[in-house]
Design a protein around this motif. Structure first.
Motif, PDB file in Angstrom:
ATOM      1  N   VAL A 146      10.076  79.807  79.443  1.00  9.67           N
ATOM      2  CA  VAL A 146      11.298  79.596  78.665  1.00  9.67           C
ATOM      3  C   VAL A 146      12.518  80.174  79.684  1.00  9.67           C
ATOM      4  CG1 VAL A 146      12.567  80.689  76.991  1.00  9.67           C
ATOM      5  CG2 VAL A 146      10.166  79.659  76.390  1.00  9.67           C
ATOM      6  N   GLY A 147      13.345  79.506  79.694  1.00 11.86           N
ATOM      7  CA  GLY A 147      14.657  79.715  80.411  1.00 11.86           C
ATOM      8  C   GLY A 147      15.659  80.648  79.638  1.00 11.86           C
ATOM      9  N   LEU A 148      16.029  81.575  80.199  1.00 10.85           N
ATOM     10  CA  LEU A 148      17.349  82.457  79.486  1.00 10.85           C
ATOM     11  C   LEU A 148      18.342  82.062  80.377  1.00 10.85           C
ATOM     12  CD1 LEU A 148      18.442  84.292  77.678  1.00 10.85           C
ATOM     13  CD2 LEU A 148      17.720  86.344  79.038  1.00 10.85           C
ATOM     14  N   GLY A 184      11.880  75.221  77.240  1.00 12.94           N
ATOM     15  CA  GLY A 184      13.068  75.548  76.455  1.00 12.94           C
ATOM     16  C   GLY A 184      13.785  76.329  77.271  1.00 12.94           C
ATOM     17  N   VAL A 185      15.049  76.400  76.455  1.00  9.60           N
ATOM     18  CA  VAL A 185      15.951  77.489  77.089  1.00  9.60           C
ATOM     19  C   VAL A 185      16.643  78.132  76.071  1.00  9.60           C
ATOM     20  CG1 VAL A 185      18.184  77.525  78.070  1.00  9.60           C
ATOM     21  CG2 VAL A 185      16.464  75.846  78.896  1.00  9.60           C
ATOM     22  N   VAL A 186      16.867  79.511  76.148  1.00 10.48           N
ATOM     23  CA  VAL A 186      17.514  80.273  75.176  1.00 10.48           C
ATOM     24  C   VAL A 186      18.914  80.706  76.103  1.00 10.48           C
ATOM     25  CG1 VAL A 186      17.680  82.671  74.030  1.00 10.48           C
ATOM     26  CG2 VAL A 186      15.481  81.332  74.148  1.00 10.48           C
ATOM     27  N   LEU A 187      19.988  80.423  74.903  1.00  7.22           N
ATOM     28  CA  LEU A 187      21.378  80.565  75.681  1.00  7.22           C
ATOM     29  C   LEU A 187      22.047  81.773  74.668  1.00  7.22           C
ATOM     30  CD1 LEU A 187      20.988  77.348  74.981  1.00  7.22           C
ATOM     31  CD2 LEU A 187      22.823  77.148  76.246  1.00  7.22           C
ATOM     32  N   MET A 188      22.531  82.654  75.622  1.00  9.92           N
ATOM     33  CA  MET A 188      23.297  83.808  75.001  1.00  9.92           C
ATOM     34  C   MET A 188      24.468  84.149  75.846  1.00  9.92           C
ATOM     35  SD  MET A 188      21.755  87.751  74.443  1.00  9.92           S
ATOM     36  CE  MET A 188      22.819  89.016  73.755  1.00  9.92           C
ATOM     37  N   GLY A 189      25.538  84.488  75.326  1.00 11.23           N
ATOM     38  CA  GLY A 189      26.815  85.041  76.164  1.00 11.23           C
ATOM     39  C   GLY A 189      27.540  84.023  77.036  1.00 11.23           C
ATOM     40  N   CYS A 220      16.667  73.867  72.858  1.00  5.26           N
ATOM     41  CA  CYS A 220      17.572  74.885  73.095  1.00  5.26           C
ATOM     42  C   CYS A 220      17.798  75.742  71.917  1.00  5.26           C
ATOM     43  CB  CYS A 220      18.961  74.209  73.803  1.00  5.26           C
ATOM     44  SG  CYS A 220      19.035  73.207  75.392  1.00  5.26           S
ATOM     45  N   VAL A 221      17.740  76.975  72.034  1.00  3.84           N
ATOM     46  CA  VAL A 221      18.262  77.832  70.947  1.00  3.84           C
ATOM     47  C   VAL A 221      19.246  78.772  71.561  1.00  3.84           C
ATOM     48  CG1 VAL A 221      17.197  79.754  69.411  1.00  3.84           C
ATOM     49  CG2 VAL A 221      15.996  77.855  70.111  1.00  3.84           C
ATOM     50  N   ALA A 222      20.251  78.934  70.789  1.00  3.71           N
ATOM     51  CA  ALA A 222      21.456  79.733  71.105  1.00  3.71           C
ATOM     52  C   ALA A 222      21.456  81.156  70.192  1.00  3.71           C
ATOM     53  CB  ALA A 222      22.680  78.879  70.903  1.00  3.71           C
ATOM     54  N   LEU A 223      21.799  81.984  70.849  1.00  2.00           N
ATOM     55  CA  LEU A 223      21.859  83.410  70.077  1.00  2.00           C
ATOM     56  C   LEU A 223      23.387  83.649  69.824  1.00  2.00           C
ATOM     57  CD1 LEU A 223      19.212  85.395  72.059  1.00  2.00           C
ATOM     58  CD2 LEU A 223      18.977  83.965  69.969  1.00  2.00           C
ATOM     59  N   ASP A 224      23.911  83.737  68.742  1.00  3.00           N
ATOM     60  CA  ASP A 224      25.113  84.165  68.284  1.00  3.00           C
ATOM     61  C   ASP A 224      26.063  83.182  68.836  1.00  3.00           C
ATOM     62  OD1 ASP A 224      25.153  86.248  66.439  1.00  3.00           O
ATOM     63  OD2 ASP A 224      25.107  87.845  68.205  1.00  3.00           O
ATOM     64  N   LEU A 225      25.615  81.891  68.748  1.00  3.46           N
ATOM     65  CA  LEU A 225      26.662  80.767  69.156  1.00  3.46           C
ATOM     66  C   LEU A 225      26.176  79.783  68.182  1.00  3.46           C
ATOM     67  CD1 LEU A 225      25.658  80.397  73.089  1.00  3.46           C
ATOM     68  CD2 LEU A 225      27.931  81.502  72.163  1.00  3.46           C
ATOM     69  N   ALA A 246      13.906  83.162  67.982  1.00  3.45           N
ATOM     70  CA  ALA A 246      14.162  82.146  68.904  1.00  3.45           C
ATOM     71  C   ALA A 246      13.030  81.458  69.550  1.00  3.45           C
ATOM     72  CB  ALA A 246      15.011  82.924  70.125  1.00  3.45           C
ATOM     73  N   VAL A 247      12.111  82.187  70.017  1.00 10.62           N
ATOM     74  CA  VAL A 247      10.931  81.440  70.637  1.00 10.62           C
ATOM     75  C   VAL A 247      10.300  80.716  69.774  1.00 10.62           C
ATOM     76  CG1 VAL A 247       8.650  81.967  71.826  1.00 10.62           C
ATOM     77  CG2 VAL A 247      10.750  83.131  72.241  1.00 10.62           C
ATOM     78  N   GLY A 248      10.208  80.985  68.470  1.00  7.84           N
ATOM     79  CA  GLY A 248       9.617  80.139  67.238  1.00  7.84           C
ATOM     80  C   GLY A 248      10.300  78.891  66.994  1.00  7.84           C
ATOM     81  N   LEU A 249      11.530  78.988  67.396  1.00  9.76           N
ATOM     82  CA  LEU A 249      12.380  78.139  67.110  1.00  9.76           C
ATOM     83  C   LEU A 249      12.280  76.692  68.107  1.00  9.76           C
ATOM     84  CD1 LEU A 249      15.786  79.102  65.545  1.00  9.76           C
ATOM     85  CD2 LEU A 249      14.362  77.593  64.177  1.00  9.76           C
ATOM     86  N   LEU A 250      12.223  77.376  69.413  1.00 14.46           N
ATOM     87  CA  LEU A 250      11.766  76.458  70.427  1.00 14.46           C
ATOM     88  C   LEU A 250      10.442  75.563  70.307  1.00 14.46           C
ATOM     89  CD1 LEU A 250      12.641  78.717  73.591  1.00 14.46           C
ATOM     90  CD2 LEU A 250      13.927  76.704  72.704  1.00 14.46           C
ATOM     91  N   ALA A 251       9.368  76.406  69.767  1.00 13.72           N
ATOM     92  CA  ALA A 251       8.329  75.665  69.413  1.00 13.72           C
ATOM     93  C   ALA A 251       8.446  74.558  68.424  1.00 13.72           C
ATOM     94  CB  ALA A 251       7.236  76.728  69.151  1.00 13.72           C
ATOM     95  N   GLU A 252       9.187  74.900  67.303  1.00 15.23           N
ATOM     96  CA  GLU A 252       9.520  73.979  66.225  1.00 15.23           C
ATOM     97  C   GLU A 252      10.265  72.860  66.806  1.00 15.23           C
ATOM     98  OE1 GLU A 252      12.286  74.057  62.496  1.00 15.23           O
ATOM     99  OE2 GLU A 252      11.126  75.866  62.698  1.00 15.23           O
ATOM    100  N   LEU A 253      11.392  72.936  67.677  1.00 21.05           N
ATOM    101  CA  LEU A 253      12.123  71.811  68.159  1.00 21.05           C
ATOM    102  C   LEU A 253      11.086  71.011  68.897  1.00 21.05           C
ATOM    103  CD1 LEU A 253      15.071  73.966  69.337  1.00 21.05           C
ATOM    104  CD2 LEU A 253      14.966  72.089  67.356  1.00 21.05           C
ATOM    105  N   ALA A 254      10.239  71.531  69.791  1.00 21.17           N
ATOM    106  CA  ALA A 254       9.425  70.817  70.961  1.00 21.17           C
ATOM    107  C   ALA A 254       8.595  69.598  69.905  1.00 21.17           C
ATOM    108  CB  ALA A 254       8.588  71.667  71.578  1.00 21.17           C
TER     109      ALA A 254
END
Length: 345
Positions: free
Chosen positions: A61-63, A122-127, A145-150, A303-311
């Motif tokens: 998983v990419g951050l 998948g990728v987690v985006l933050m900041g 892709c799952v974004a934190l606070d975006l 976030a990681v659970g959502l990545l699996a759901e999106l896949a």
């Protein structure tokens, strides 16, 4: 020890070893157990690169975290807590976490190429600035892709945030219950989602109690300490200073308490302070900082659970946001003792 040697020692084909280790039904339970036991005994581990090529999944998983966006290179106040939550979550899913290099903002395919290079799941985006072409190009593609606070949109995107509105309302409600009627706020940059929502919650709860909010009681900060100290000094210099301040981030709130104390004001006797985040330093401050706690571990697991759901979801699935609950943690910075109440003019 490679798969060929494991097959030779087990007296079976390479294909049978692969099927046994992957739990395929074509292999009998007895053979599967024997091959797995032999693999453990010999210290065999599957080749990650080969498995990624075969399955088109790397288990990575990419951050995506831009250290310069909005911060001038300073560390985000609760980046460490979120990273710990993400790391634990990917480990629980049998994955790894990799920090992506920053792609040029004007290259719409920069992050897409990086994702392909690392065969990311998948990728987690933050900041990050979701409006730059490089980030927008990633969000518009097929990679989860799952974004934190975006607030993001895309064919395989979702976002996770805390209940910023509800948390801010709880903070104001607490201050009102303590008898305060002159309540000010130090905001974060209100073009950012968390800051805008916390300010909205602050205003909404004041309105519910029919309390005024003059413009002079709203001071903009940037989520970092210096702005919190400057904002508190500005508020306390008013002809009629507030008796309580809701600060939209703990780094600012801690600096605000310290600035007030350095200038001879009592906290909470002269001015009560409530923050937001519940970073580790909040409980070490004297007096301890009342604050709204976010669940950073759940940020990671969600976030990681959502990545699996999106896949696993169809490509036209609508983007959605998961809002995590917050909790008010009451400490001494907002609670007057009887002695302090008697001494307050």
């Amino acid at each position: 020890m490679d798969i060929n040697e494991l097959a030779r020692r087990g007296g079976v084909s390479v294909a049978t070893v692969s099927r046994a280790l992957n739990g395929r039904p074509e292999v009998s339970p007895a053979t599967r157990d024997r091959i797995r036991a032999l693999a453990d005994e010999l210290g065999y581990a599957p080749n990650a690169s080969a498995r990624a090529l075969a399955s088109r999944r790397s288990g990575l998983v990419g951050l995506l975290w831009d250290t310069d966006y909005r911060s001038g290179g300073r560390q985000h106040p609760f980046l460490q807590e979120v990273l710990v939550g993400l790391k634990e979550a990917v480990n629980e899913h049998g994955q790894g976490l990799i920090l992506l290099p920053i792609a040029p903002d004007d290259d719409p395919d920069g992050y897409v190429r990086l994702a392909r290079q690392y065969t990311l799941d998948g990728v987690v985006l933050m900041g990050v600035d979701e409006c730059t072409p490089s980030v927008a190009g990633l969000l518009s593609g097929a990679l989860p892709c799952v974004a934190l606070d975006l607030a993001v949109g895309g064919p395989r995107s979702a976002s996770v945030s805390s209940d910023n509105v509800g948390g801010a309302r709880a903070a104001v409600r607490h201050l009102v219950a303590q008898g305060h009627r002159r309540i000010a706020t130090v905001t974060g940059p209100t073009d950012l989602k968390p800051a805008a929502e916390r300010y909205a919650g602050f205003r909404r709860e004041l309105a519910r109690h029919h309390l005024p909010c003059p413009d002079s009681y709203v001071v903009a900060g940037d989520f970092y300490a210096d702005s919190g100290a400057a904002a508190m000094r500005r508020l306390l210099a008013l002809p009629e200073p507030p008796t309580a301040v809701f600060v939209a981030g703990d780094a600012m709130a801690i600096a605000a308490v310290q600035a007030a104390q350095q200038d001879g004001w009592s906290v909470p006797g002269d001015v009560a302070v409530v923050g937001f985040d519940d970073i580790d330093a909040a409980g070490l401050l004297r007096p301890g900082l009342t604050t709204v706690a976010q669940d950073y571990h759940r940020f990671g697991t969600t976030a990681v659970g959502l990545l699996a759901e999106l896949a696993a979801a169809p490509p036209d699935r609508a983007s959605r946001t998961v809002v995590l609950p917050t909790a008010l943690v009451v400490r001494a910075s907002s609670v007057r003792t009887p002695l302090e109440e008697e001494a307050t003019p």
